[in-house]
Design a protein around this motif. Structure first.
Motif, mmCIF file in Angstrom:
data_model
loop_
_atom_site.group_PDB
_atom_site.id
_atom_site.type_symbol
_atom_site.label_atom_id
_atom_site.label_comp_id
_atom_site.label_asym_id
_atom_site.label_seq_id
_atom_site.Cartn_x
_atom_site.Cartn_y
_atom_site.Cartn_z
ATOM 1 N N GLY A 165 25.131 -21.799 35.544
ATOM 2 C CA GLY A 165 24.879 -21.323 36.901
ATOM 3 C C GLY A 165 26.151 -21.027 37.667
ATOM 4 N N THR A 210 27.065 -17.339 38.720
ATOM 5 C CA THR A 210 27.150 -17.103 40.169
ATOM 6 C C THR A 210 28.489 -16.467 40.518
ATOM 7 O OG1 THR A 210 25.639 -18.923 40.661
ATOM 8 C CG2 THR A 210 27.066 -18.185 42.446
ATOM 9 N N LEU A 218 21.545 -15.677 41.457
ATOM 10 C CA LEU A 218 21.587 -16.004 42.876
ATOM 11 C C LEU A 218 20.633 -17.148 43.155
ATOM 12 C CD1 LEU A 218 21.728 -12.357 44.187
ATOM 13 C CD2 LEU A 218 23.611 -13.974 44.060
ATOM 14 N N TYR A 224 17.859 -18.530 40.551
ATOM 15 C CA TYR A 224 18.343 -19.385 39.472
ATOM 16 C C TYR A 224 18.528 -20.807 39.978
ATOM 17 C CZ TYR A 224 21.236 -21.422 35.843
ATOM 18 O OH TYR A 224 21.723 -22.251 34.862
ATOM 19 N N TRP A 225 19.164 -20.944 41.137
ATOM 20 C CA TRP A 225 19.454 -22.279 41.656
ATOM 21 C C TRP A 225 18.188 -23.002 42.088
ATOM 22 C CZ3 TRP A 225 23.473 -24.434 39.992
ATOM 23 C CH2 TRP A 225 24.602 -23.685 39.691
#
Length: 111
Positions: A24, A28, A34, A37-38
């Motif tokens: 990630g 990122t 962005l 995903y988090w």
């Protein structure tokens, strides 16, 4: 309770956690992932931590088990603080990522 030299589920979970976080961060920085995903990562990692520490039946690493893992209870307290801080940080990450996603899908406000 002594630490065992063989590979166990904890070792595998550490590899998964660091893999998700490192991927990630790298993606990122490169602008490839962005908030979505988090959000997914924070939900998966929180679910993993909750399962391991509270819902894994007799093998759960509950706060009581964590405290008993140390000879001195004063050493177990920081471990519990880290566990609950981790869960709180993942909840904050999920909330912030969700906020960013919702804001991105709202039409702009016109004055």
């Amino acid at each position: 309770m002594a630490f065992q030299p063989e590979v166990n589920p904890f070792d595998l979970s550490v590899v998964v956690v660091y893999g998700v976080l490192l991927a990630g961060i790298v993606l990122t920085i490169r602008g490839r992932v962005l908030a979505g995903y988090w959000l997914a990562a924070s939900i998966v990692l929180a679910a993993l931590a909750l399962f391991i520490h509270f819902f894994h039946g007799a093998q759960s690493e509950t706060p009581h088990v964590i405290m008993r893992s140390y000879d001195d209870p004063a050493l177990g307290i920081p471990a519990l603080i880290v566990l609950f801080a981790l869960l709180a940080a993942l909840a904050c990450l999920a909330g912030y990522a969700l906020r960013v996603l919702l804001r991105r899908h709202q039409p702009p406000v016109r004055s």
